[in-house]
Write a protein that holds these residues in place. Sequence first.
Motif, PDB file in Angstrom:
ATOM      1  N   ASP A  24      -3.492  -4.882   2.296  1.00  0.00           N
ATOM      2  CA  ASP A  24      -4.644  -6.426   1.802  1.00  0.00           C
ATOM      3  C   ASP A  24      -3.109  -6.991   0.826  1.00  0.00           C
ATOM      4  O   ASP A  24      -3.438  -7.130   0.105  1.00  0.00           O
ATOM      5  CB  ASP A  24      -5.854  -5.796   1.775  1.00  0.00           C
ATOM      6  CG  ASP A  24      -7.110  -5.779   2.605  1.00  0.00           C
ATOM      7  OD1 ASP A  24      -6.546  -5.922   3.489  1.00  0.00           O
ATOM      8  OD2 ASP A  24      -7.540  -4.983   2.286  1.00  0.00           O
ATOM      9  N   CYS A  25      -2.315  -6.829   1.013  1.00  0.00           N
ATOM     10  CA  CYS A  25      -0.787  -7.448  -0.131  1.00  0.00           C
ATOM     11  C   CYS A  25       0.376  -7.263   0.701  1.00  0.00           C
ATOM     12  O   CYS A  25       0.223  -6.749   2.532  1.00  0.00           O
ATOM     13  CB  CYS A  25      -0.875  -6.596  -1.123  1.00  0.00           C
ATOM     14  SG  CYS A  25       0.025  -4.003  -0.762  1.00  0.00           S
ATOM     15  N   ASP A  26       1.509  -8.268   0.155  1.00  0.00           N
ATOM     16  CA  ASP A  26       3.004  -8.071   0.762  1.00  0.00           C
ATOM     17  C   ASP A  26       3.553  -6.912   0.346  1.00  0.00           C
ATOM     18  O   ASP A  26       4.809  -6.993   0.974  1.00  0.00           O
ATOM     19  CB  ASP A  26       3.074  -9.614   0.697  1.00  0.00           C
ATOM     20  CG  ASP A  26       2.192 -10.258   1.089  1.00  0.00           C
ATOM     21  OD1 ASP A  26       1.998  -9.914   2.347  1.00  0.00           O
ATOM     22  OD2 ASP A  26       2.198 -11.857   0.601  1.00  0.00           O
ATOM     23  N   ASP A  27       3.006  -6.496  -0.271  1.00  0.00           N
ATOM     24  CA  ASP A  27       4.028  -5.474  -0.594  1.00  0.00           C
ATOM     25  C   ASP A  27       3.672  -3.709  -0.062  1.00  0.00           C
ATOM     26  O   ASP A  27       3.779  -3.013   0.757  1.00  0.00           O
ATOM     27  CB  ASP A  27       4.130  -5.795  -2.022  1.00  0.00           C
ATOM     28  CG  ASP A  27       5.143  -4.357  -2.740  1.00  0.00           C
ATOM     29  OD1 ASP A  27       6.140  -4.120  -2.202  1.00  0.00           O
ATOM     30  OD2 ASP A  27       5.665  -4.298  -4.225  1.00  0.00           O
ATOM     31  N   LEU A  28       3.439  -2.716  -1.206  1.00  0.00           N
ATOM     32  CA  LEU A  28       3.374  -1.060  -1.056  1.00  0.00           C
ATOM     33  C   LEU A  28       1.459  -0.722  -1.048  1.00  0.00           C
ATOM     34  O   LEU A  28       1.632   0.430  -1.428  1.00  0.00           O
ATOM     35  CB  LEU A  28       4.014  -0.519  -2.370  1.00  0.00           C
ATOM     36  CG  LEU A  28       5.164  -0.978  -2.900  1.00  0.00           C
ATOM     37  CD1 LEU A  28       5.862  -0.262  -3.855  1.00  0.00           C
ATOM     38  CD2 LEU A  28       6.018   0.197  -1.073  1.00  0.00           C
ATOM     39  N   GLY A  29       0.863  -1.894  -0.968  1.00  0.00           N
ATOM     40  CA  GLY A  29      -0.014  -1.762  -1.744  1.00  0.00           C
ATOM     41  C   GLY A  29      -0.898  -1.445  -3.141  1.00  0.00           C
ATOM     42  O   GLY A  29      -0.007  -1.254  -4.001  1.00  0.00           O
ATOM     43  N   ASP A  30      -2.198  -1.191  -3.775  1.00  0.00           N
ATOM     44  CA  ASP A  30      -2.535  -0.485  -4.049  1.00  0.00           C
ATOM     45  C   ASP A  30      -2.685   0.786  -4.478  1.00  0.00           C
ATOM     46  O   ASP A  30      -3.275   1.934  -3.818  1.00  0.00           O
ATOM     47  CB  ASP A  30      -3.374  -1.193  -5.022  1.00  0.00           C
ATOM     48  CG  ASP A  30      -4.961  -0.913  -3.963  1.00  0.00           C
ATOM     49  OD1 ASP A  30      -5.707  -0.702  -3.738  1.00  0.00           O
ATOM     50  OD2 ASP A  30      -5.184  -1.873  -3.698  1.00  0.00           O
ATOM     51  N   PRO A  31      -2.746   1.740  -5.696  1.00  0.00           N
ATOM     52  CA  PRO A  31      -3.675   3.009  -5.710  1.00  0.00           C
ATOM     53  C   PRO A  31      -4.717   3.145  -5.110  1.00  0.00           C
ATOM     54  O   PRO A  31      -4.890   4.270  -4.319  1.00  0.00           O
ATOM     55  CB  PRO A  31      -3.817   3.224  -7.428  1.00  0.00           C
ATOM     56  CG  PRO A  31      -3.021   2.028  -7.728  1.00  0.00           C
ATOM     57  CD  PRO A  31      -2.880   0.958  -7.279  1.00  0.00           C
ATOM     58  N   GLU A  60       4.905   6.449   4.996  1.00  0.00           N
ATOM     59  CA  GLU A  60       6.165   5.206   4.196  1.00  0.00           C
ATOM     60  C   GLU A  60       5.431   4.124   4.206  1.00  0.00           C
ATOM     61  O   GLU A  60       4.556   3.363   4.947  1.00  0.00           O
ATOM     62  CB  GLU A  60       7.103   5.103   5.316  1.00  0.00           C
ATOM     63  CG  GLU A  60       8.713   3.653   4.771  1.00  0.00           C
ATOM     64  CD  GLU A  60       9.680   3.350   5.822  1.00  0.00           C
ATOM     65  OE1 GLU A  60       9.002   2.846   6.477  1.00  0.00           O
ATOM     66  OE2 GLU A  60      10.202   4.318   5.989  1.00  0.00           O
ATOM     67  N   PHE A  61       5.431   3.742   3.106  1.00  0.00           N
ATOM     68  CA  PHE A  61       4.473   2.374   2.060  1.00  0.00           C
ATOM     69  C   PHE A  61       5.620   1.226   2.220  1.00  0.00           C
ATOM     70  O   PHE A  61       6.625   1.712   1.721  1.00  0.00           O
ATOM     71  CB  PHE A  61       3.689   2.032   1.042  1.00  0.00           C
ATOM     72  CG  PHE A  61       2.672   3.362   0.827  1.00  0.00           C
ATOM     73  CD1 PHE A  61       1.226   2.389   1.042  1.00  0.00           C
ATOM     74  CD2 PHE A  61       2.922   4.823   0.786  1.00  0.00           C
ATOM     75  CE1 PHE A  61       0.117   3.333   1.585  1.00  0.00           C
ATOM     76  CE2 PHE A  61       1.779   5.183   0.295  1.00  0.00           C
ATOM     77  CZ  PHE A  61       0.113   4.959   1.086  1.00  0.00           C
ATOM     78  N   GLY A  62       5.060   0.086   2.840  1.00  0.00           N
ATOM     79  CA  GLY A  62       6.435  -0.964   2.109  1.00  0.00           C
ATOM     80  C   GLY A  62       5.874  -2.380   2.972  1.00  0.00           C
ATOM     81  O   GLY A  62       5.460  -2.533   3.861  1.00  0.00           O
ATOM     82  N   GLY A  63       6.145  -3.506   2.766  1.00  0.00           N
ATOM     83  CA  GLY A  63       6.011  -4.342   3.301  1.00  0.00           C
ATOM     84  C   GLY A  63       4.730  -4.892   3.635  1.00  0.00           C
ATOM     85  O   GLY A  63       4.637  -5.478   4.778  1.00  0.00           O
ATOM     86  N   GLY A  64       3.223  -4.421   3.003  1.00  0.00           N
ATOM     87  CA  GLY A  64       2.439  -4.369   3.277  1.00  0.00           C
ATOM     88  C   GLY A  64       1.787  -3.843   4.257  1.00  0.00           C
ATOM     89  O   GLY A  64       0.723  -4.029   5.319  1.00  0.00           O
ATOM     90  N   GLU A  65       2.374  -2.375   4.699  1.00  0.00           N
ATOM     91  CA  GLU A  65       1.617  -2.057   6.061  1.00  0.00           C
ATOM     92  C   GLU A  65       2.070  -0.276   5.743  1.00  0.00           C
ATOM     93  O   GLU A  65       3.013   0.319   4.038  1.00  0.00           O
ATOM     94  CB  GLU A  65       2.126  -2.089   7.005  1.00  0.00           C
ATOM     95  CG  GLU A  65       3.930  -1.658   7.331  1.00  0.00           C
ATOM     96  CD  GLU A  65       3.903  -1.932   9.061  1.00  0.00           C
ATOM     97  OE1 GLU A  65       3.031  -2.364   9.312  1.00  0.00           O
ATOM     98  OE2 GLU A  65       5.464  -1.553   8.643  1.00  0.00           O
TER      99      GLU A  65
END
Length: 114
Positions: A24-31, A60-65
């Motif tokens: 639910d974001c365009d980056d790494l997500g949240d904790p 791998e987290f990044g780009g909203g996924e």
Amino acid sequence: MQTALFDLPETPPEHAVVARFHLDCDDLGDPDQWSLVFAAERSMGAAVKAAGVGEVDGNEFGGGEVVIFAYGPDAETLYRAMEPGLRALPFRPAHAVLRYGEPVDGVVTERIEL
């Protein structure tokens, strides 16, 4: 005529399951999202190990996924061991790609919507 010093058995090709989940974001997500992924990954790792079908190799987290990687000798049995954990993650859209062999051009793949 023998061409090798040793007759070693051929290593079977490595298959893979690569699962992608939209966050639910365009980056790494949240904790909170990380915690869910890490818990699911531990659960899937235990199931895969107990079934003796391979290993869950990380994420791998990044780009909203987030992408989860697993490897073993048979993509279908690997996926079956992982499926409950993959479907339990709430992030959508999501899919898994089963790769039946090494990552080369023309290798057979199958996409499963989660």
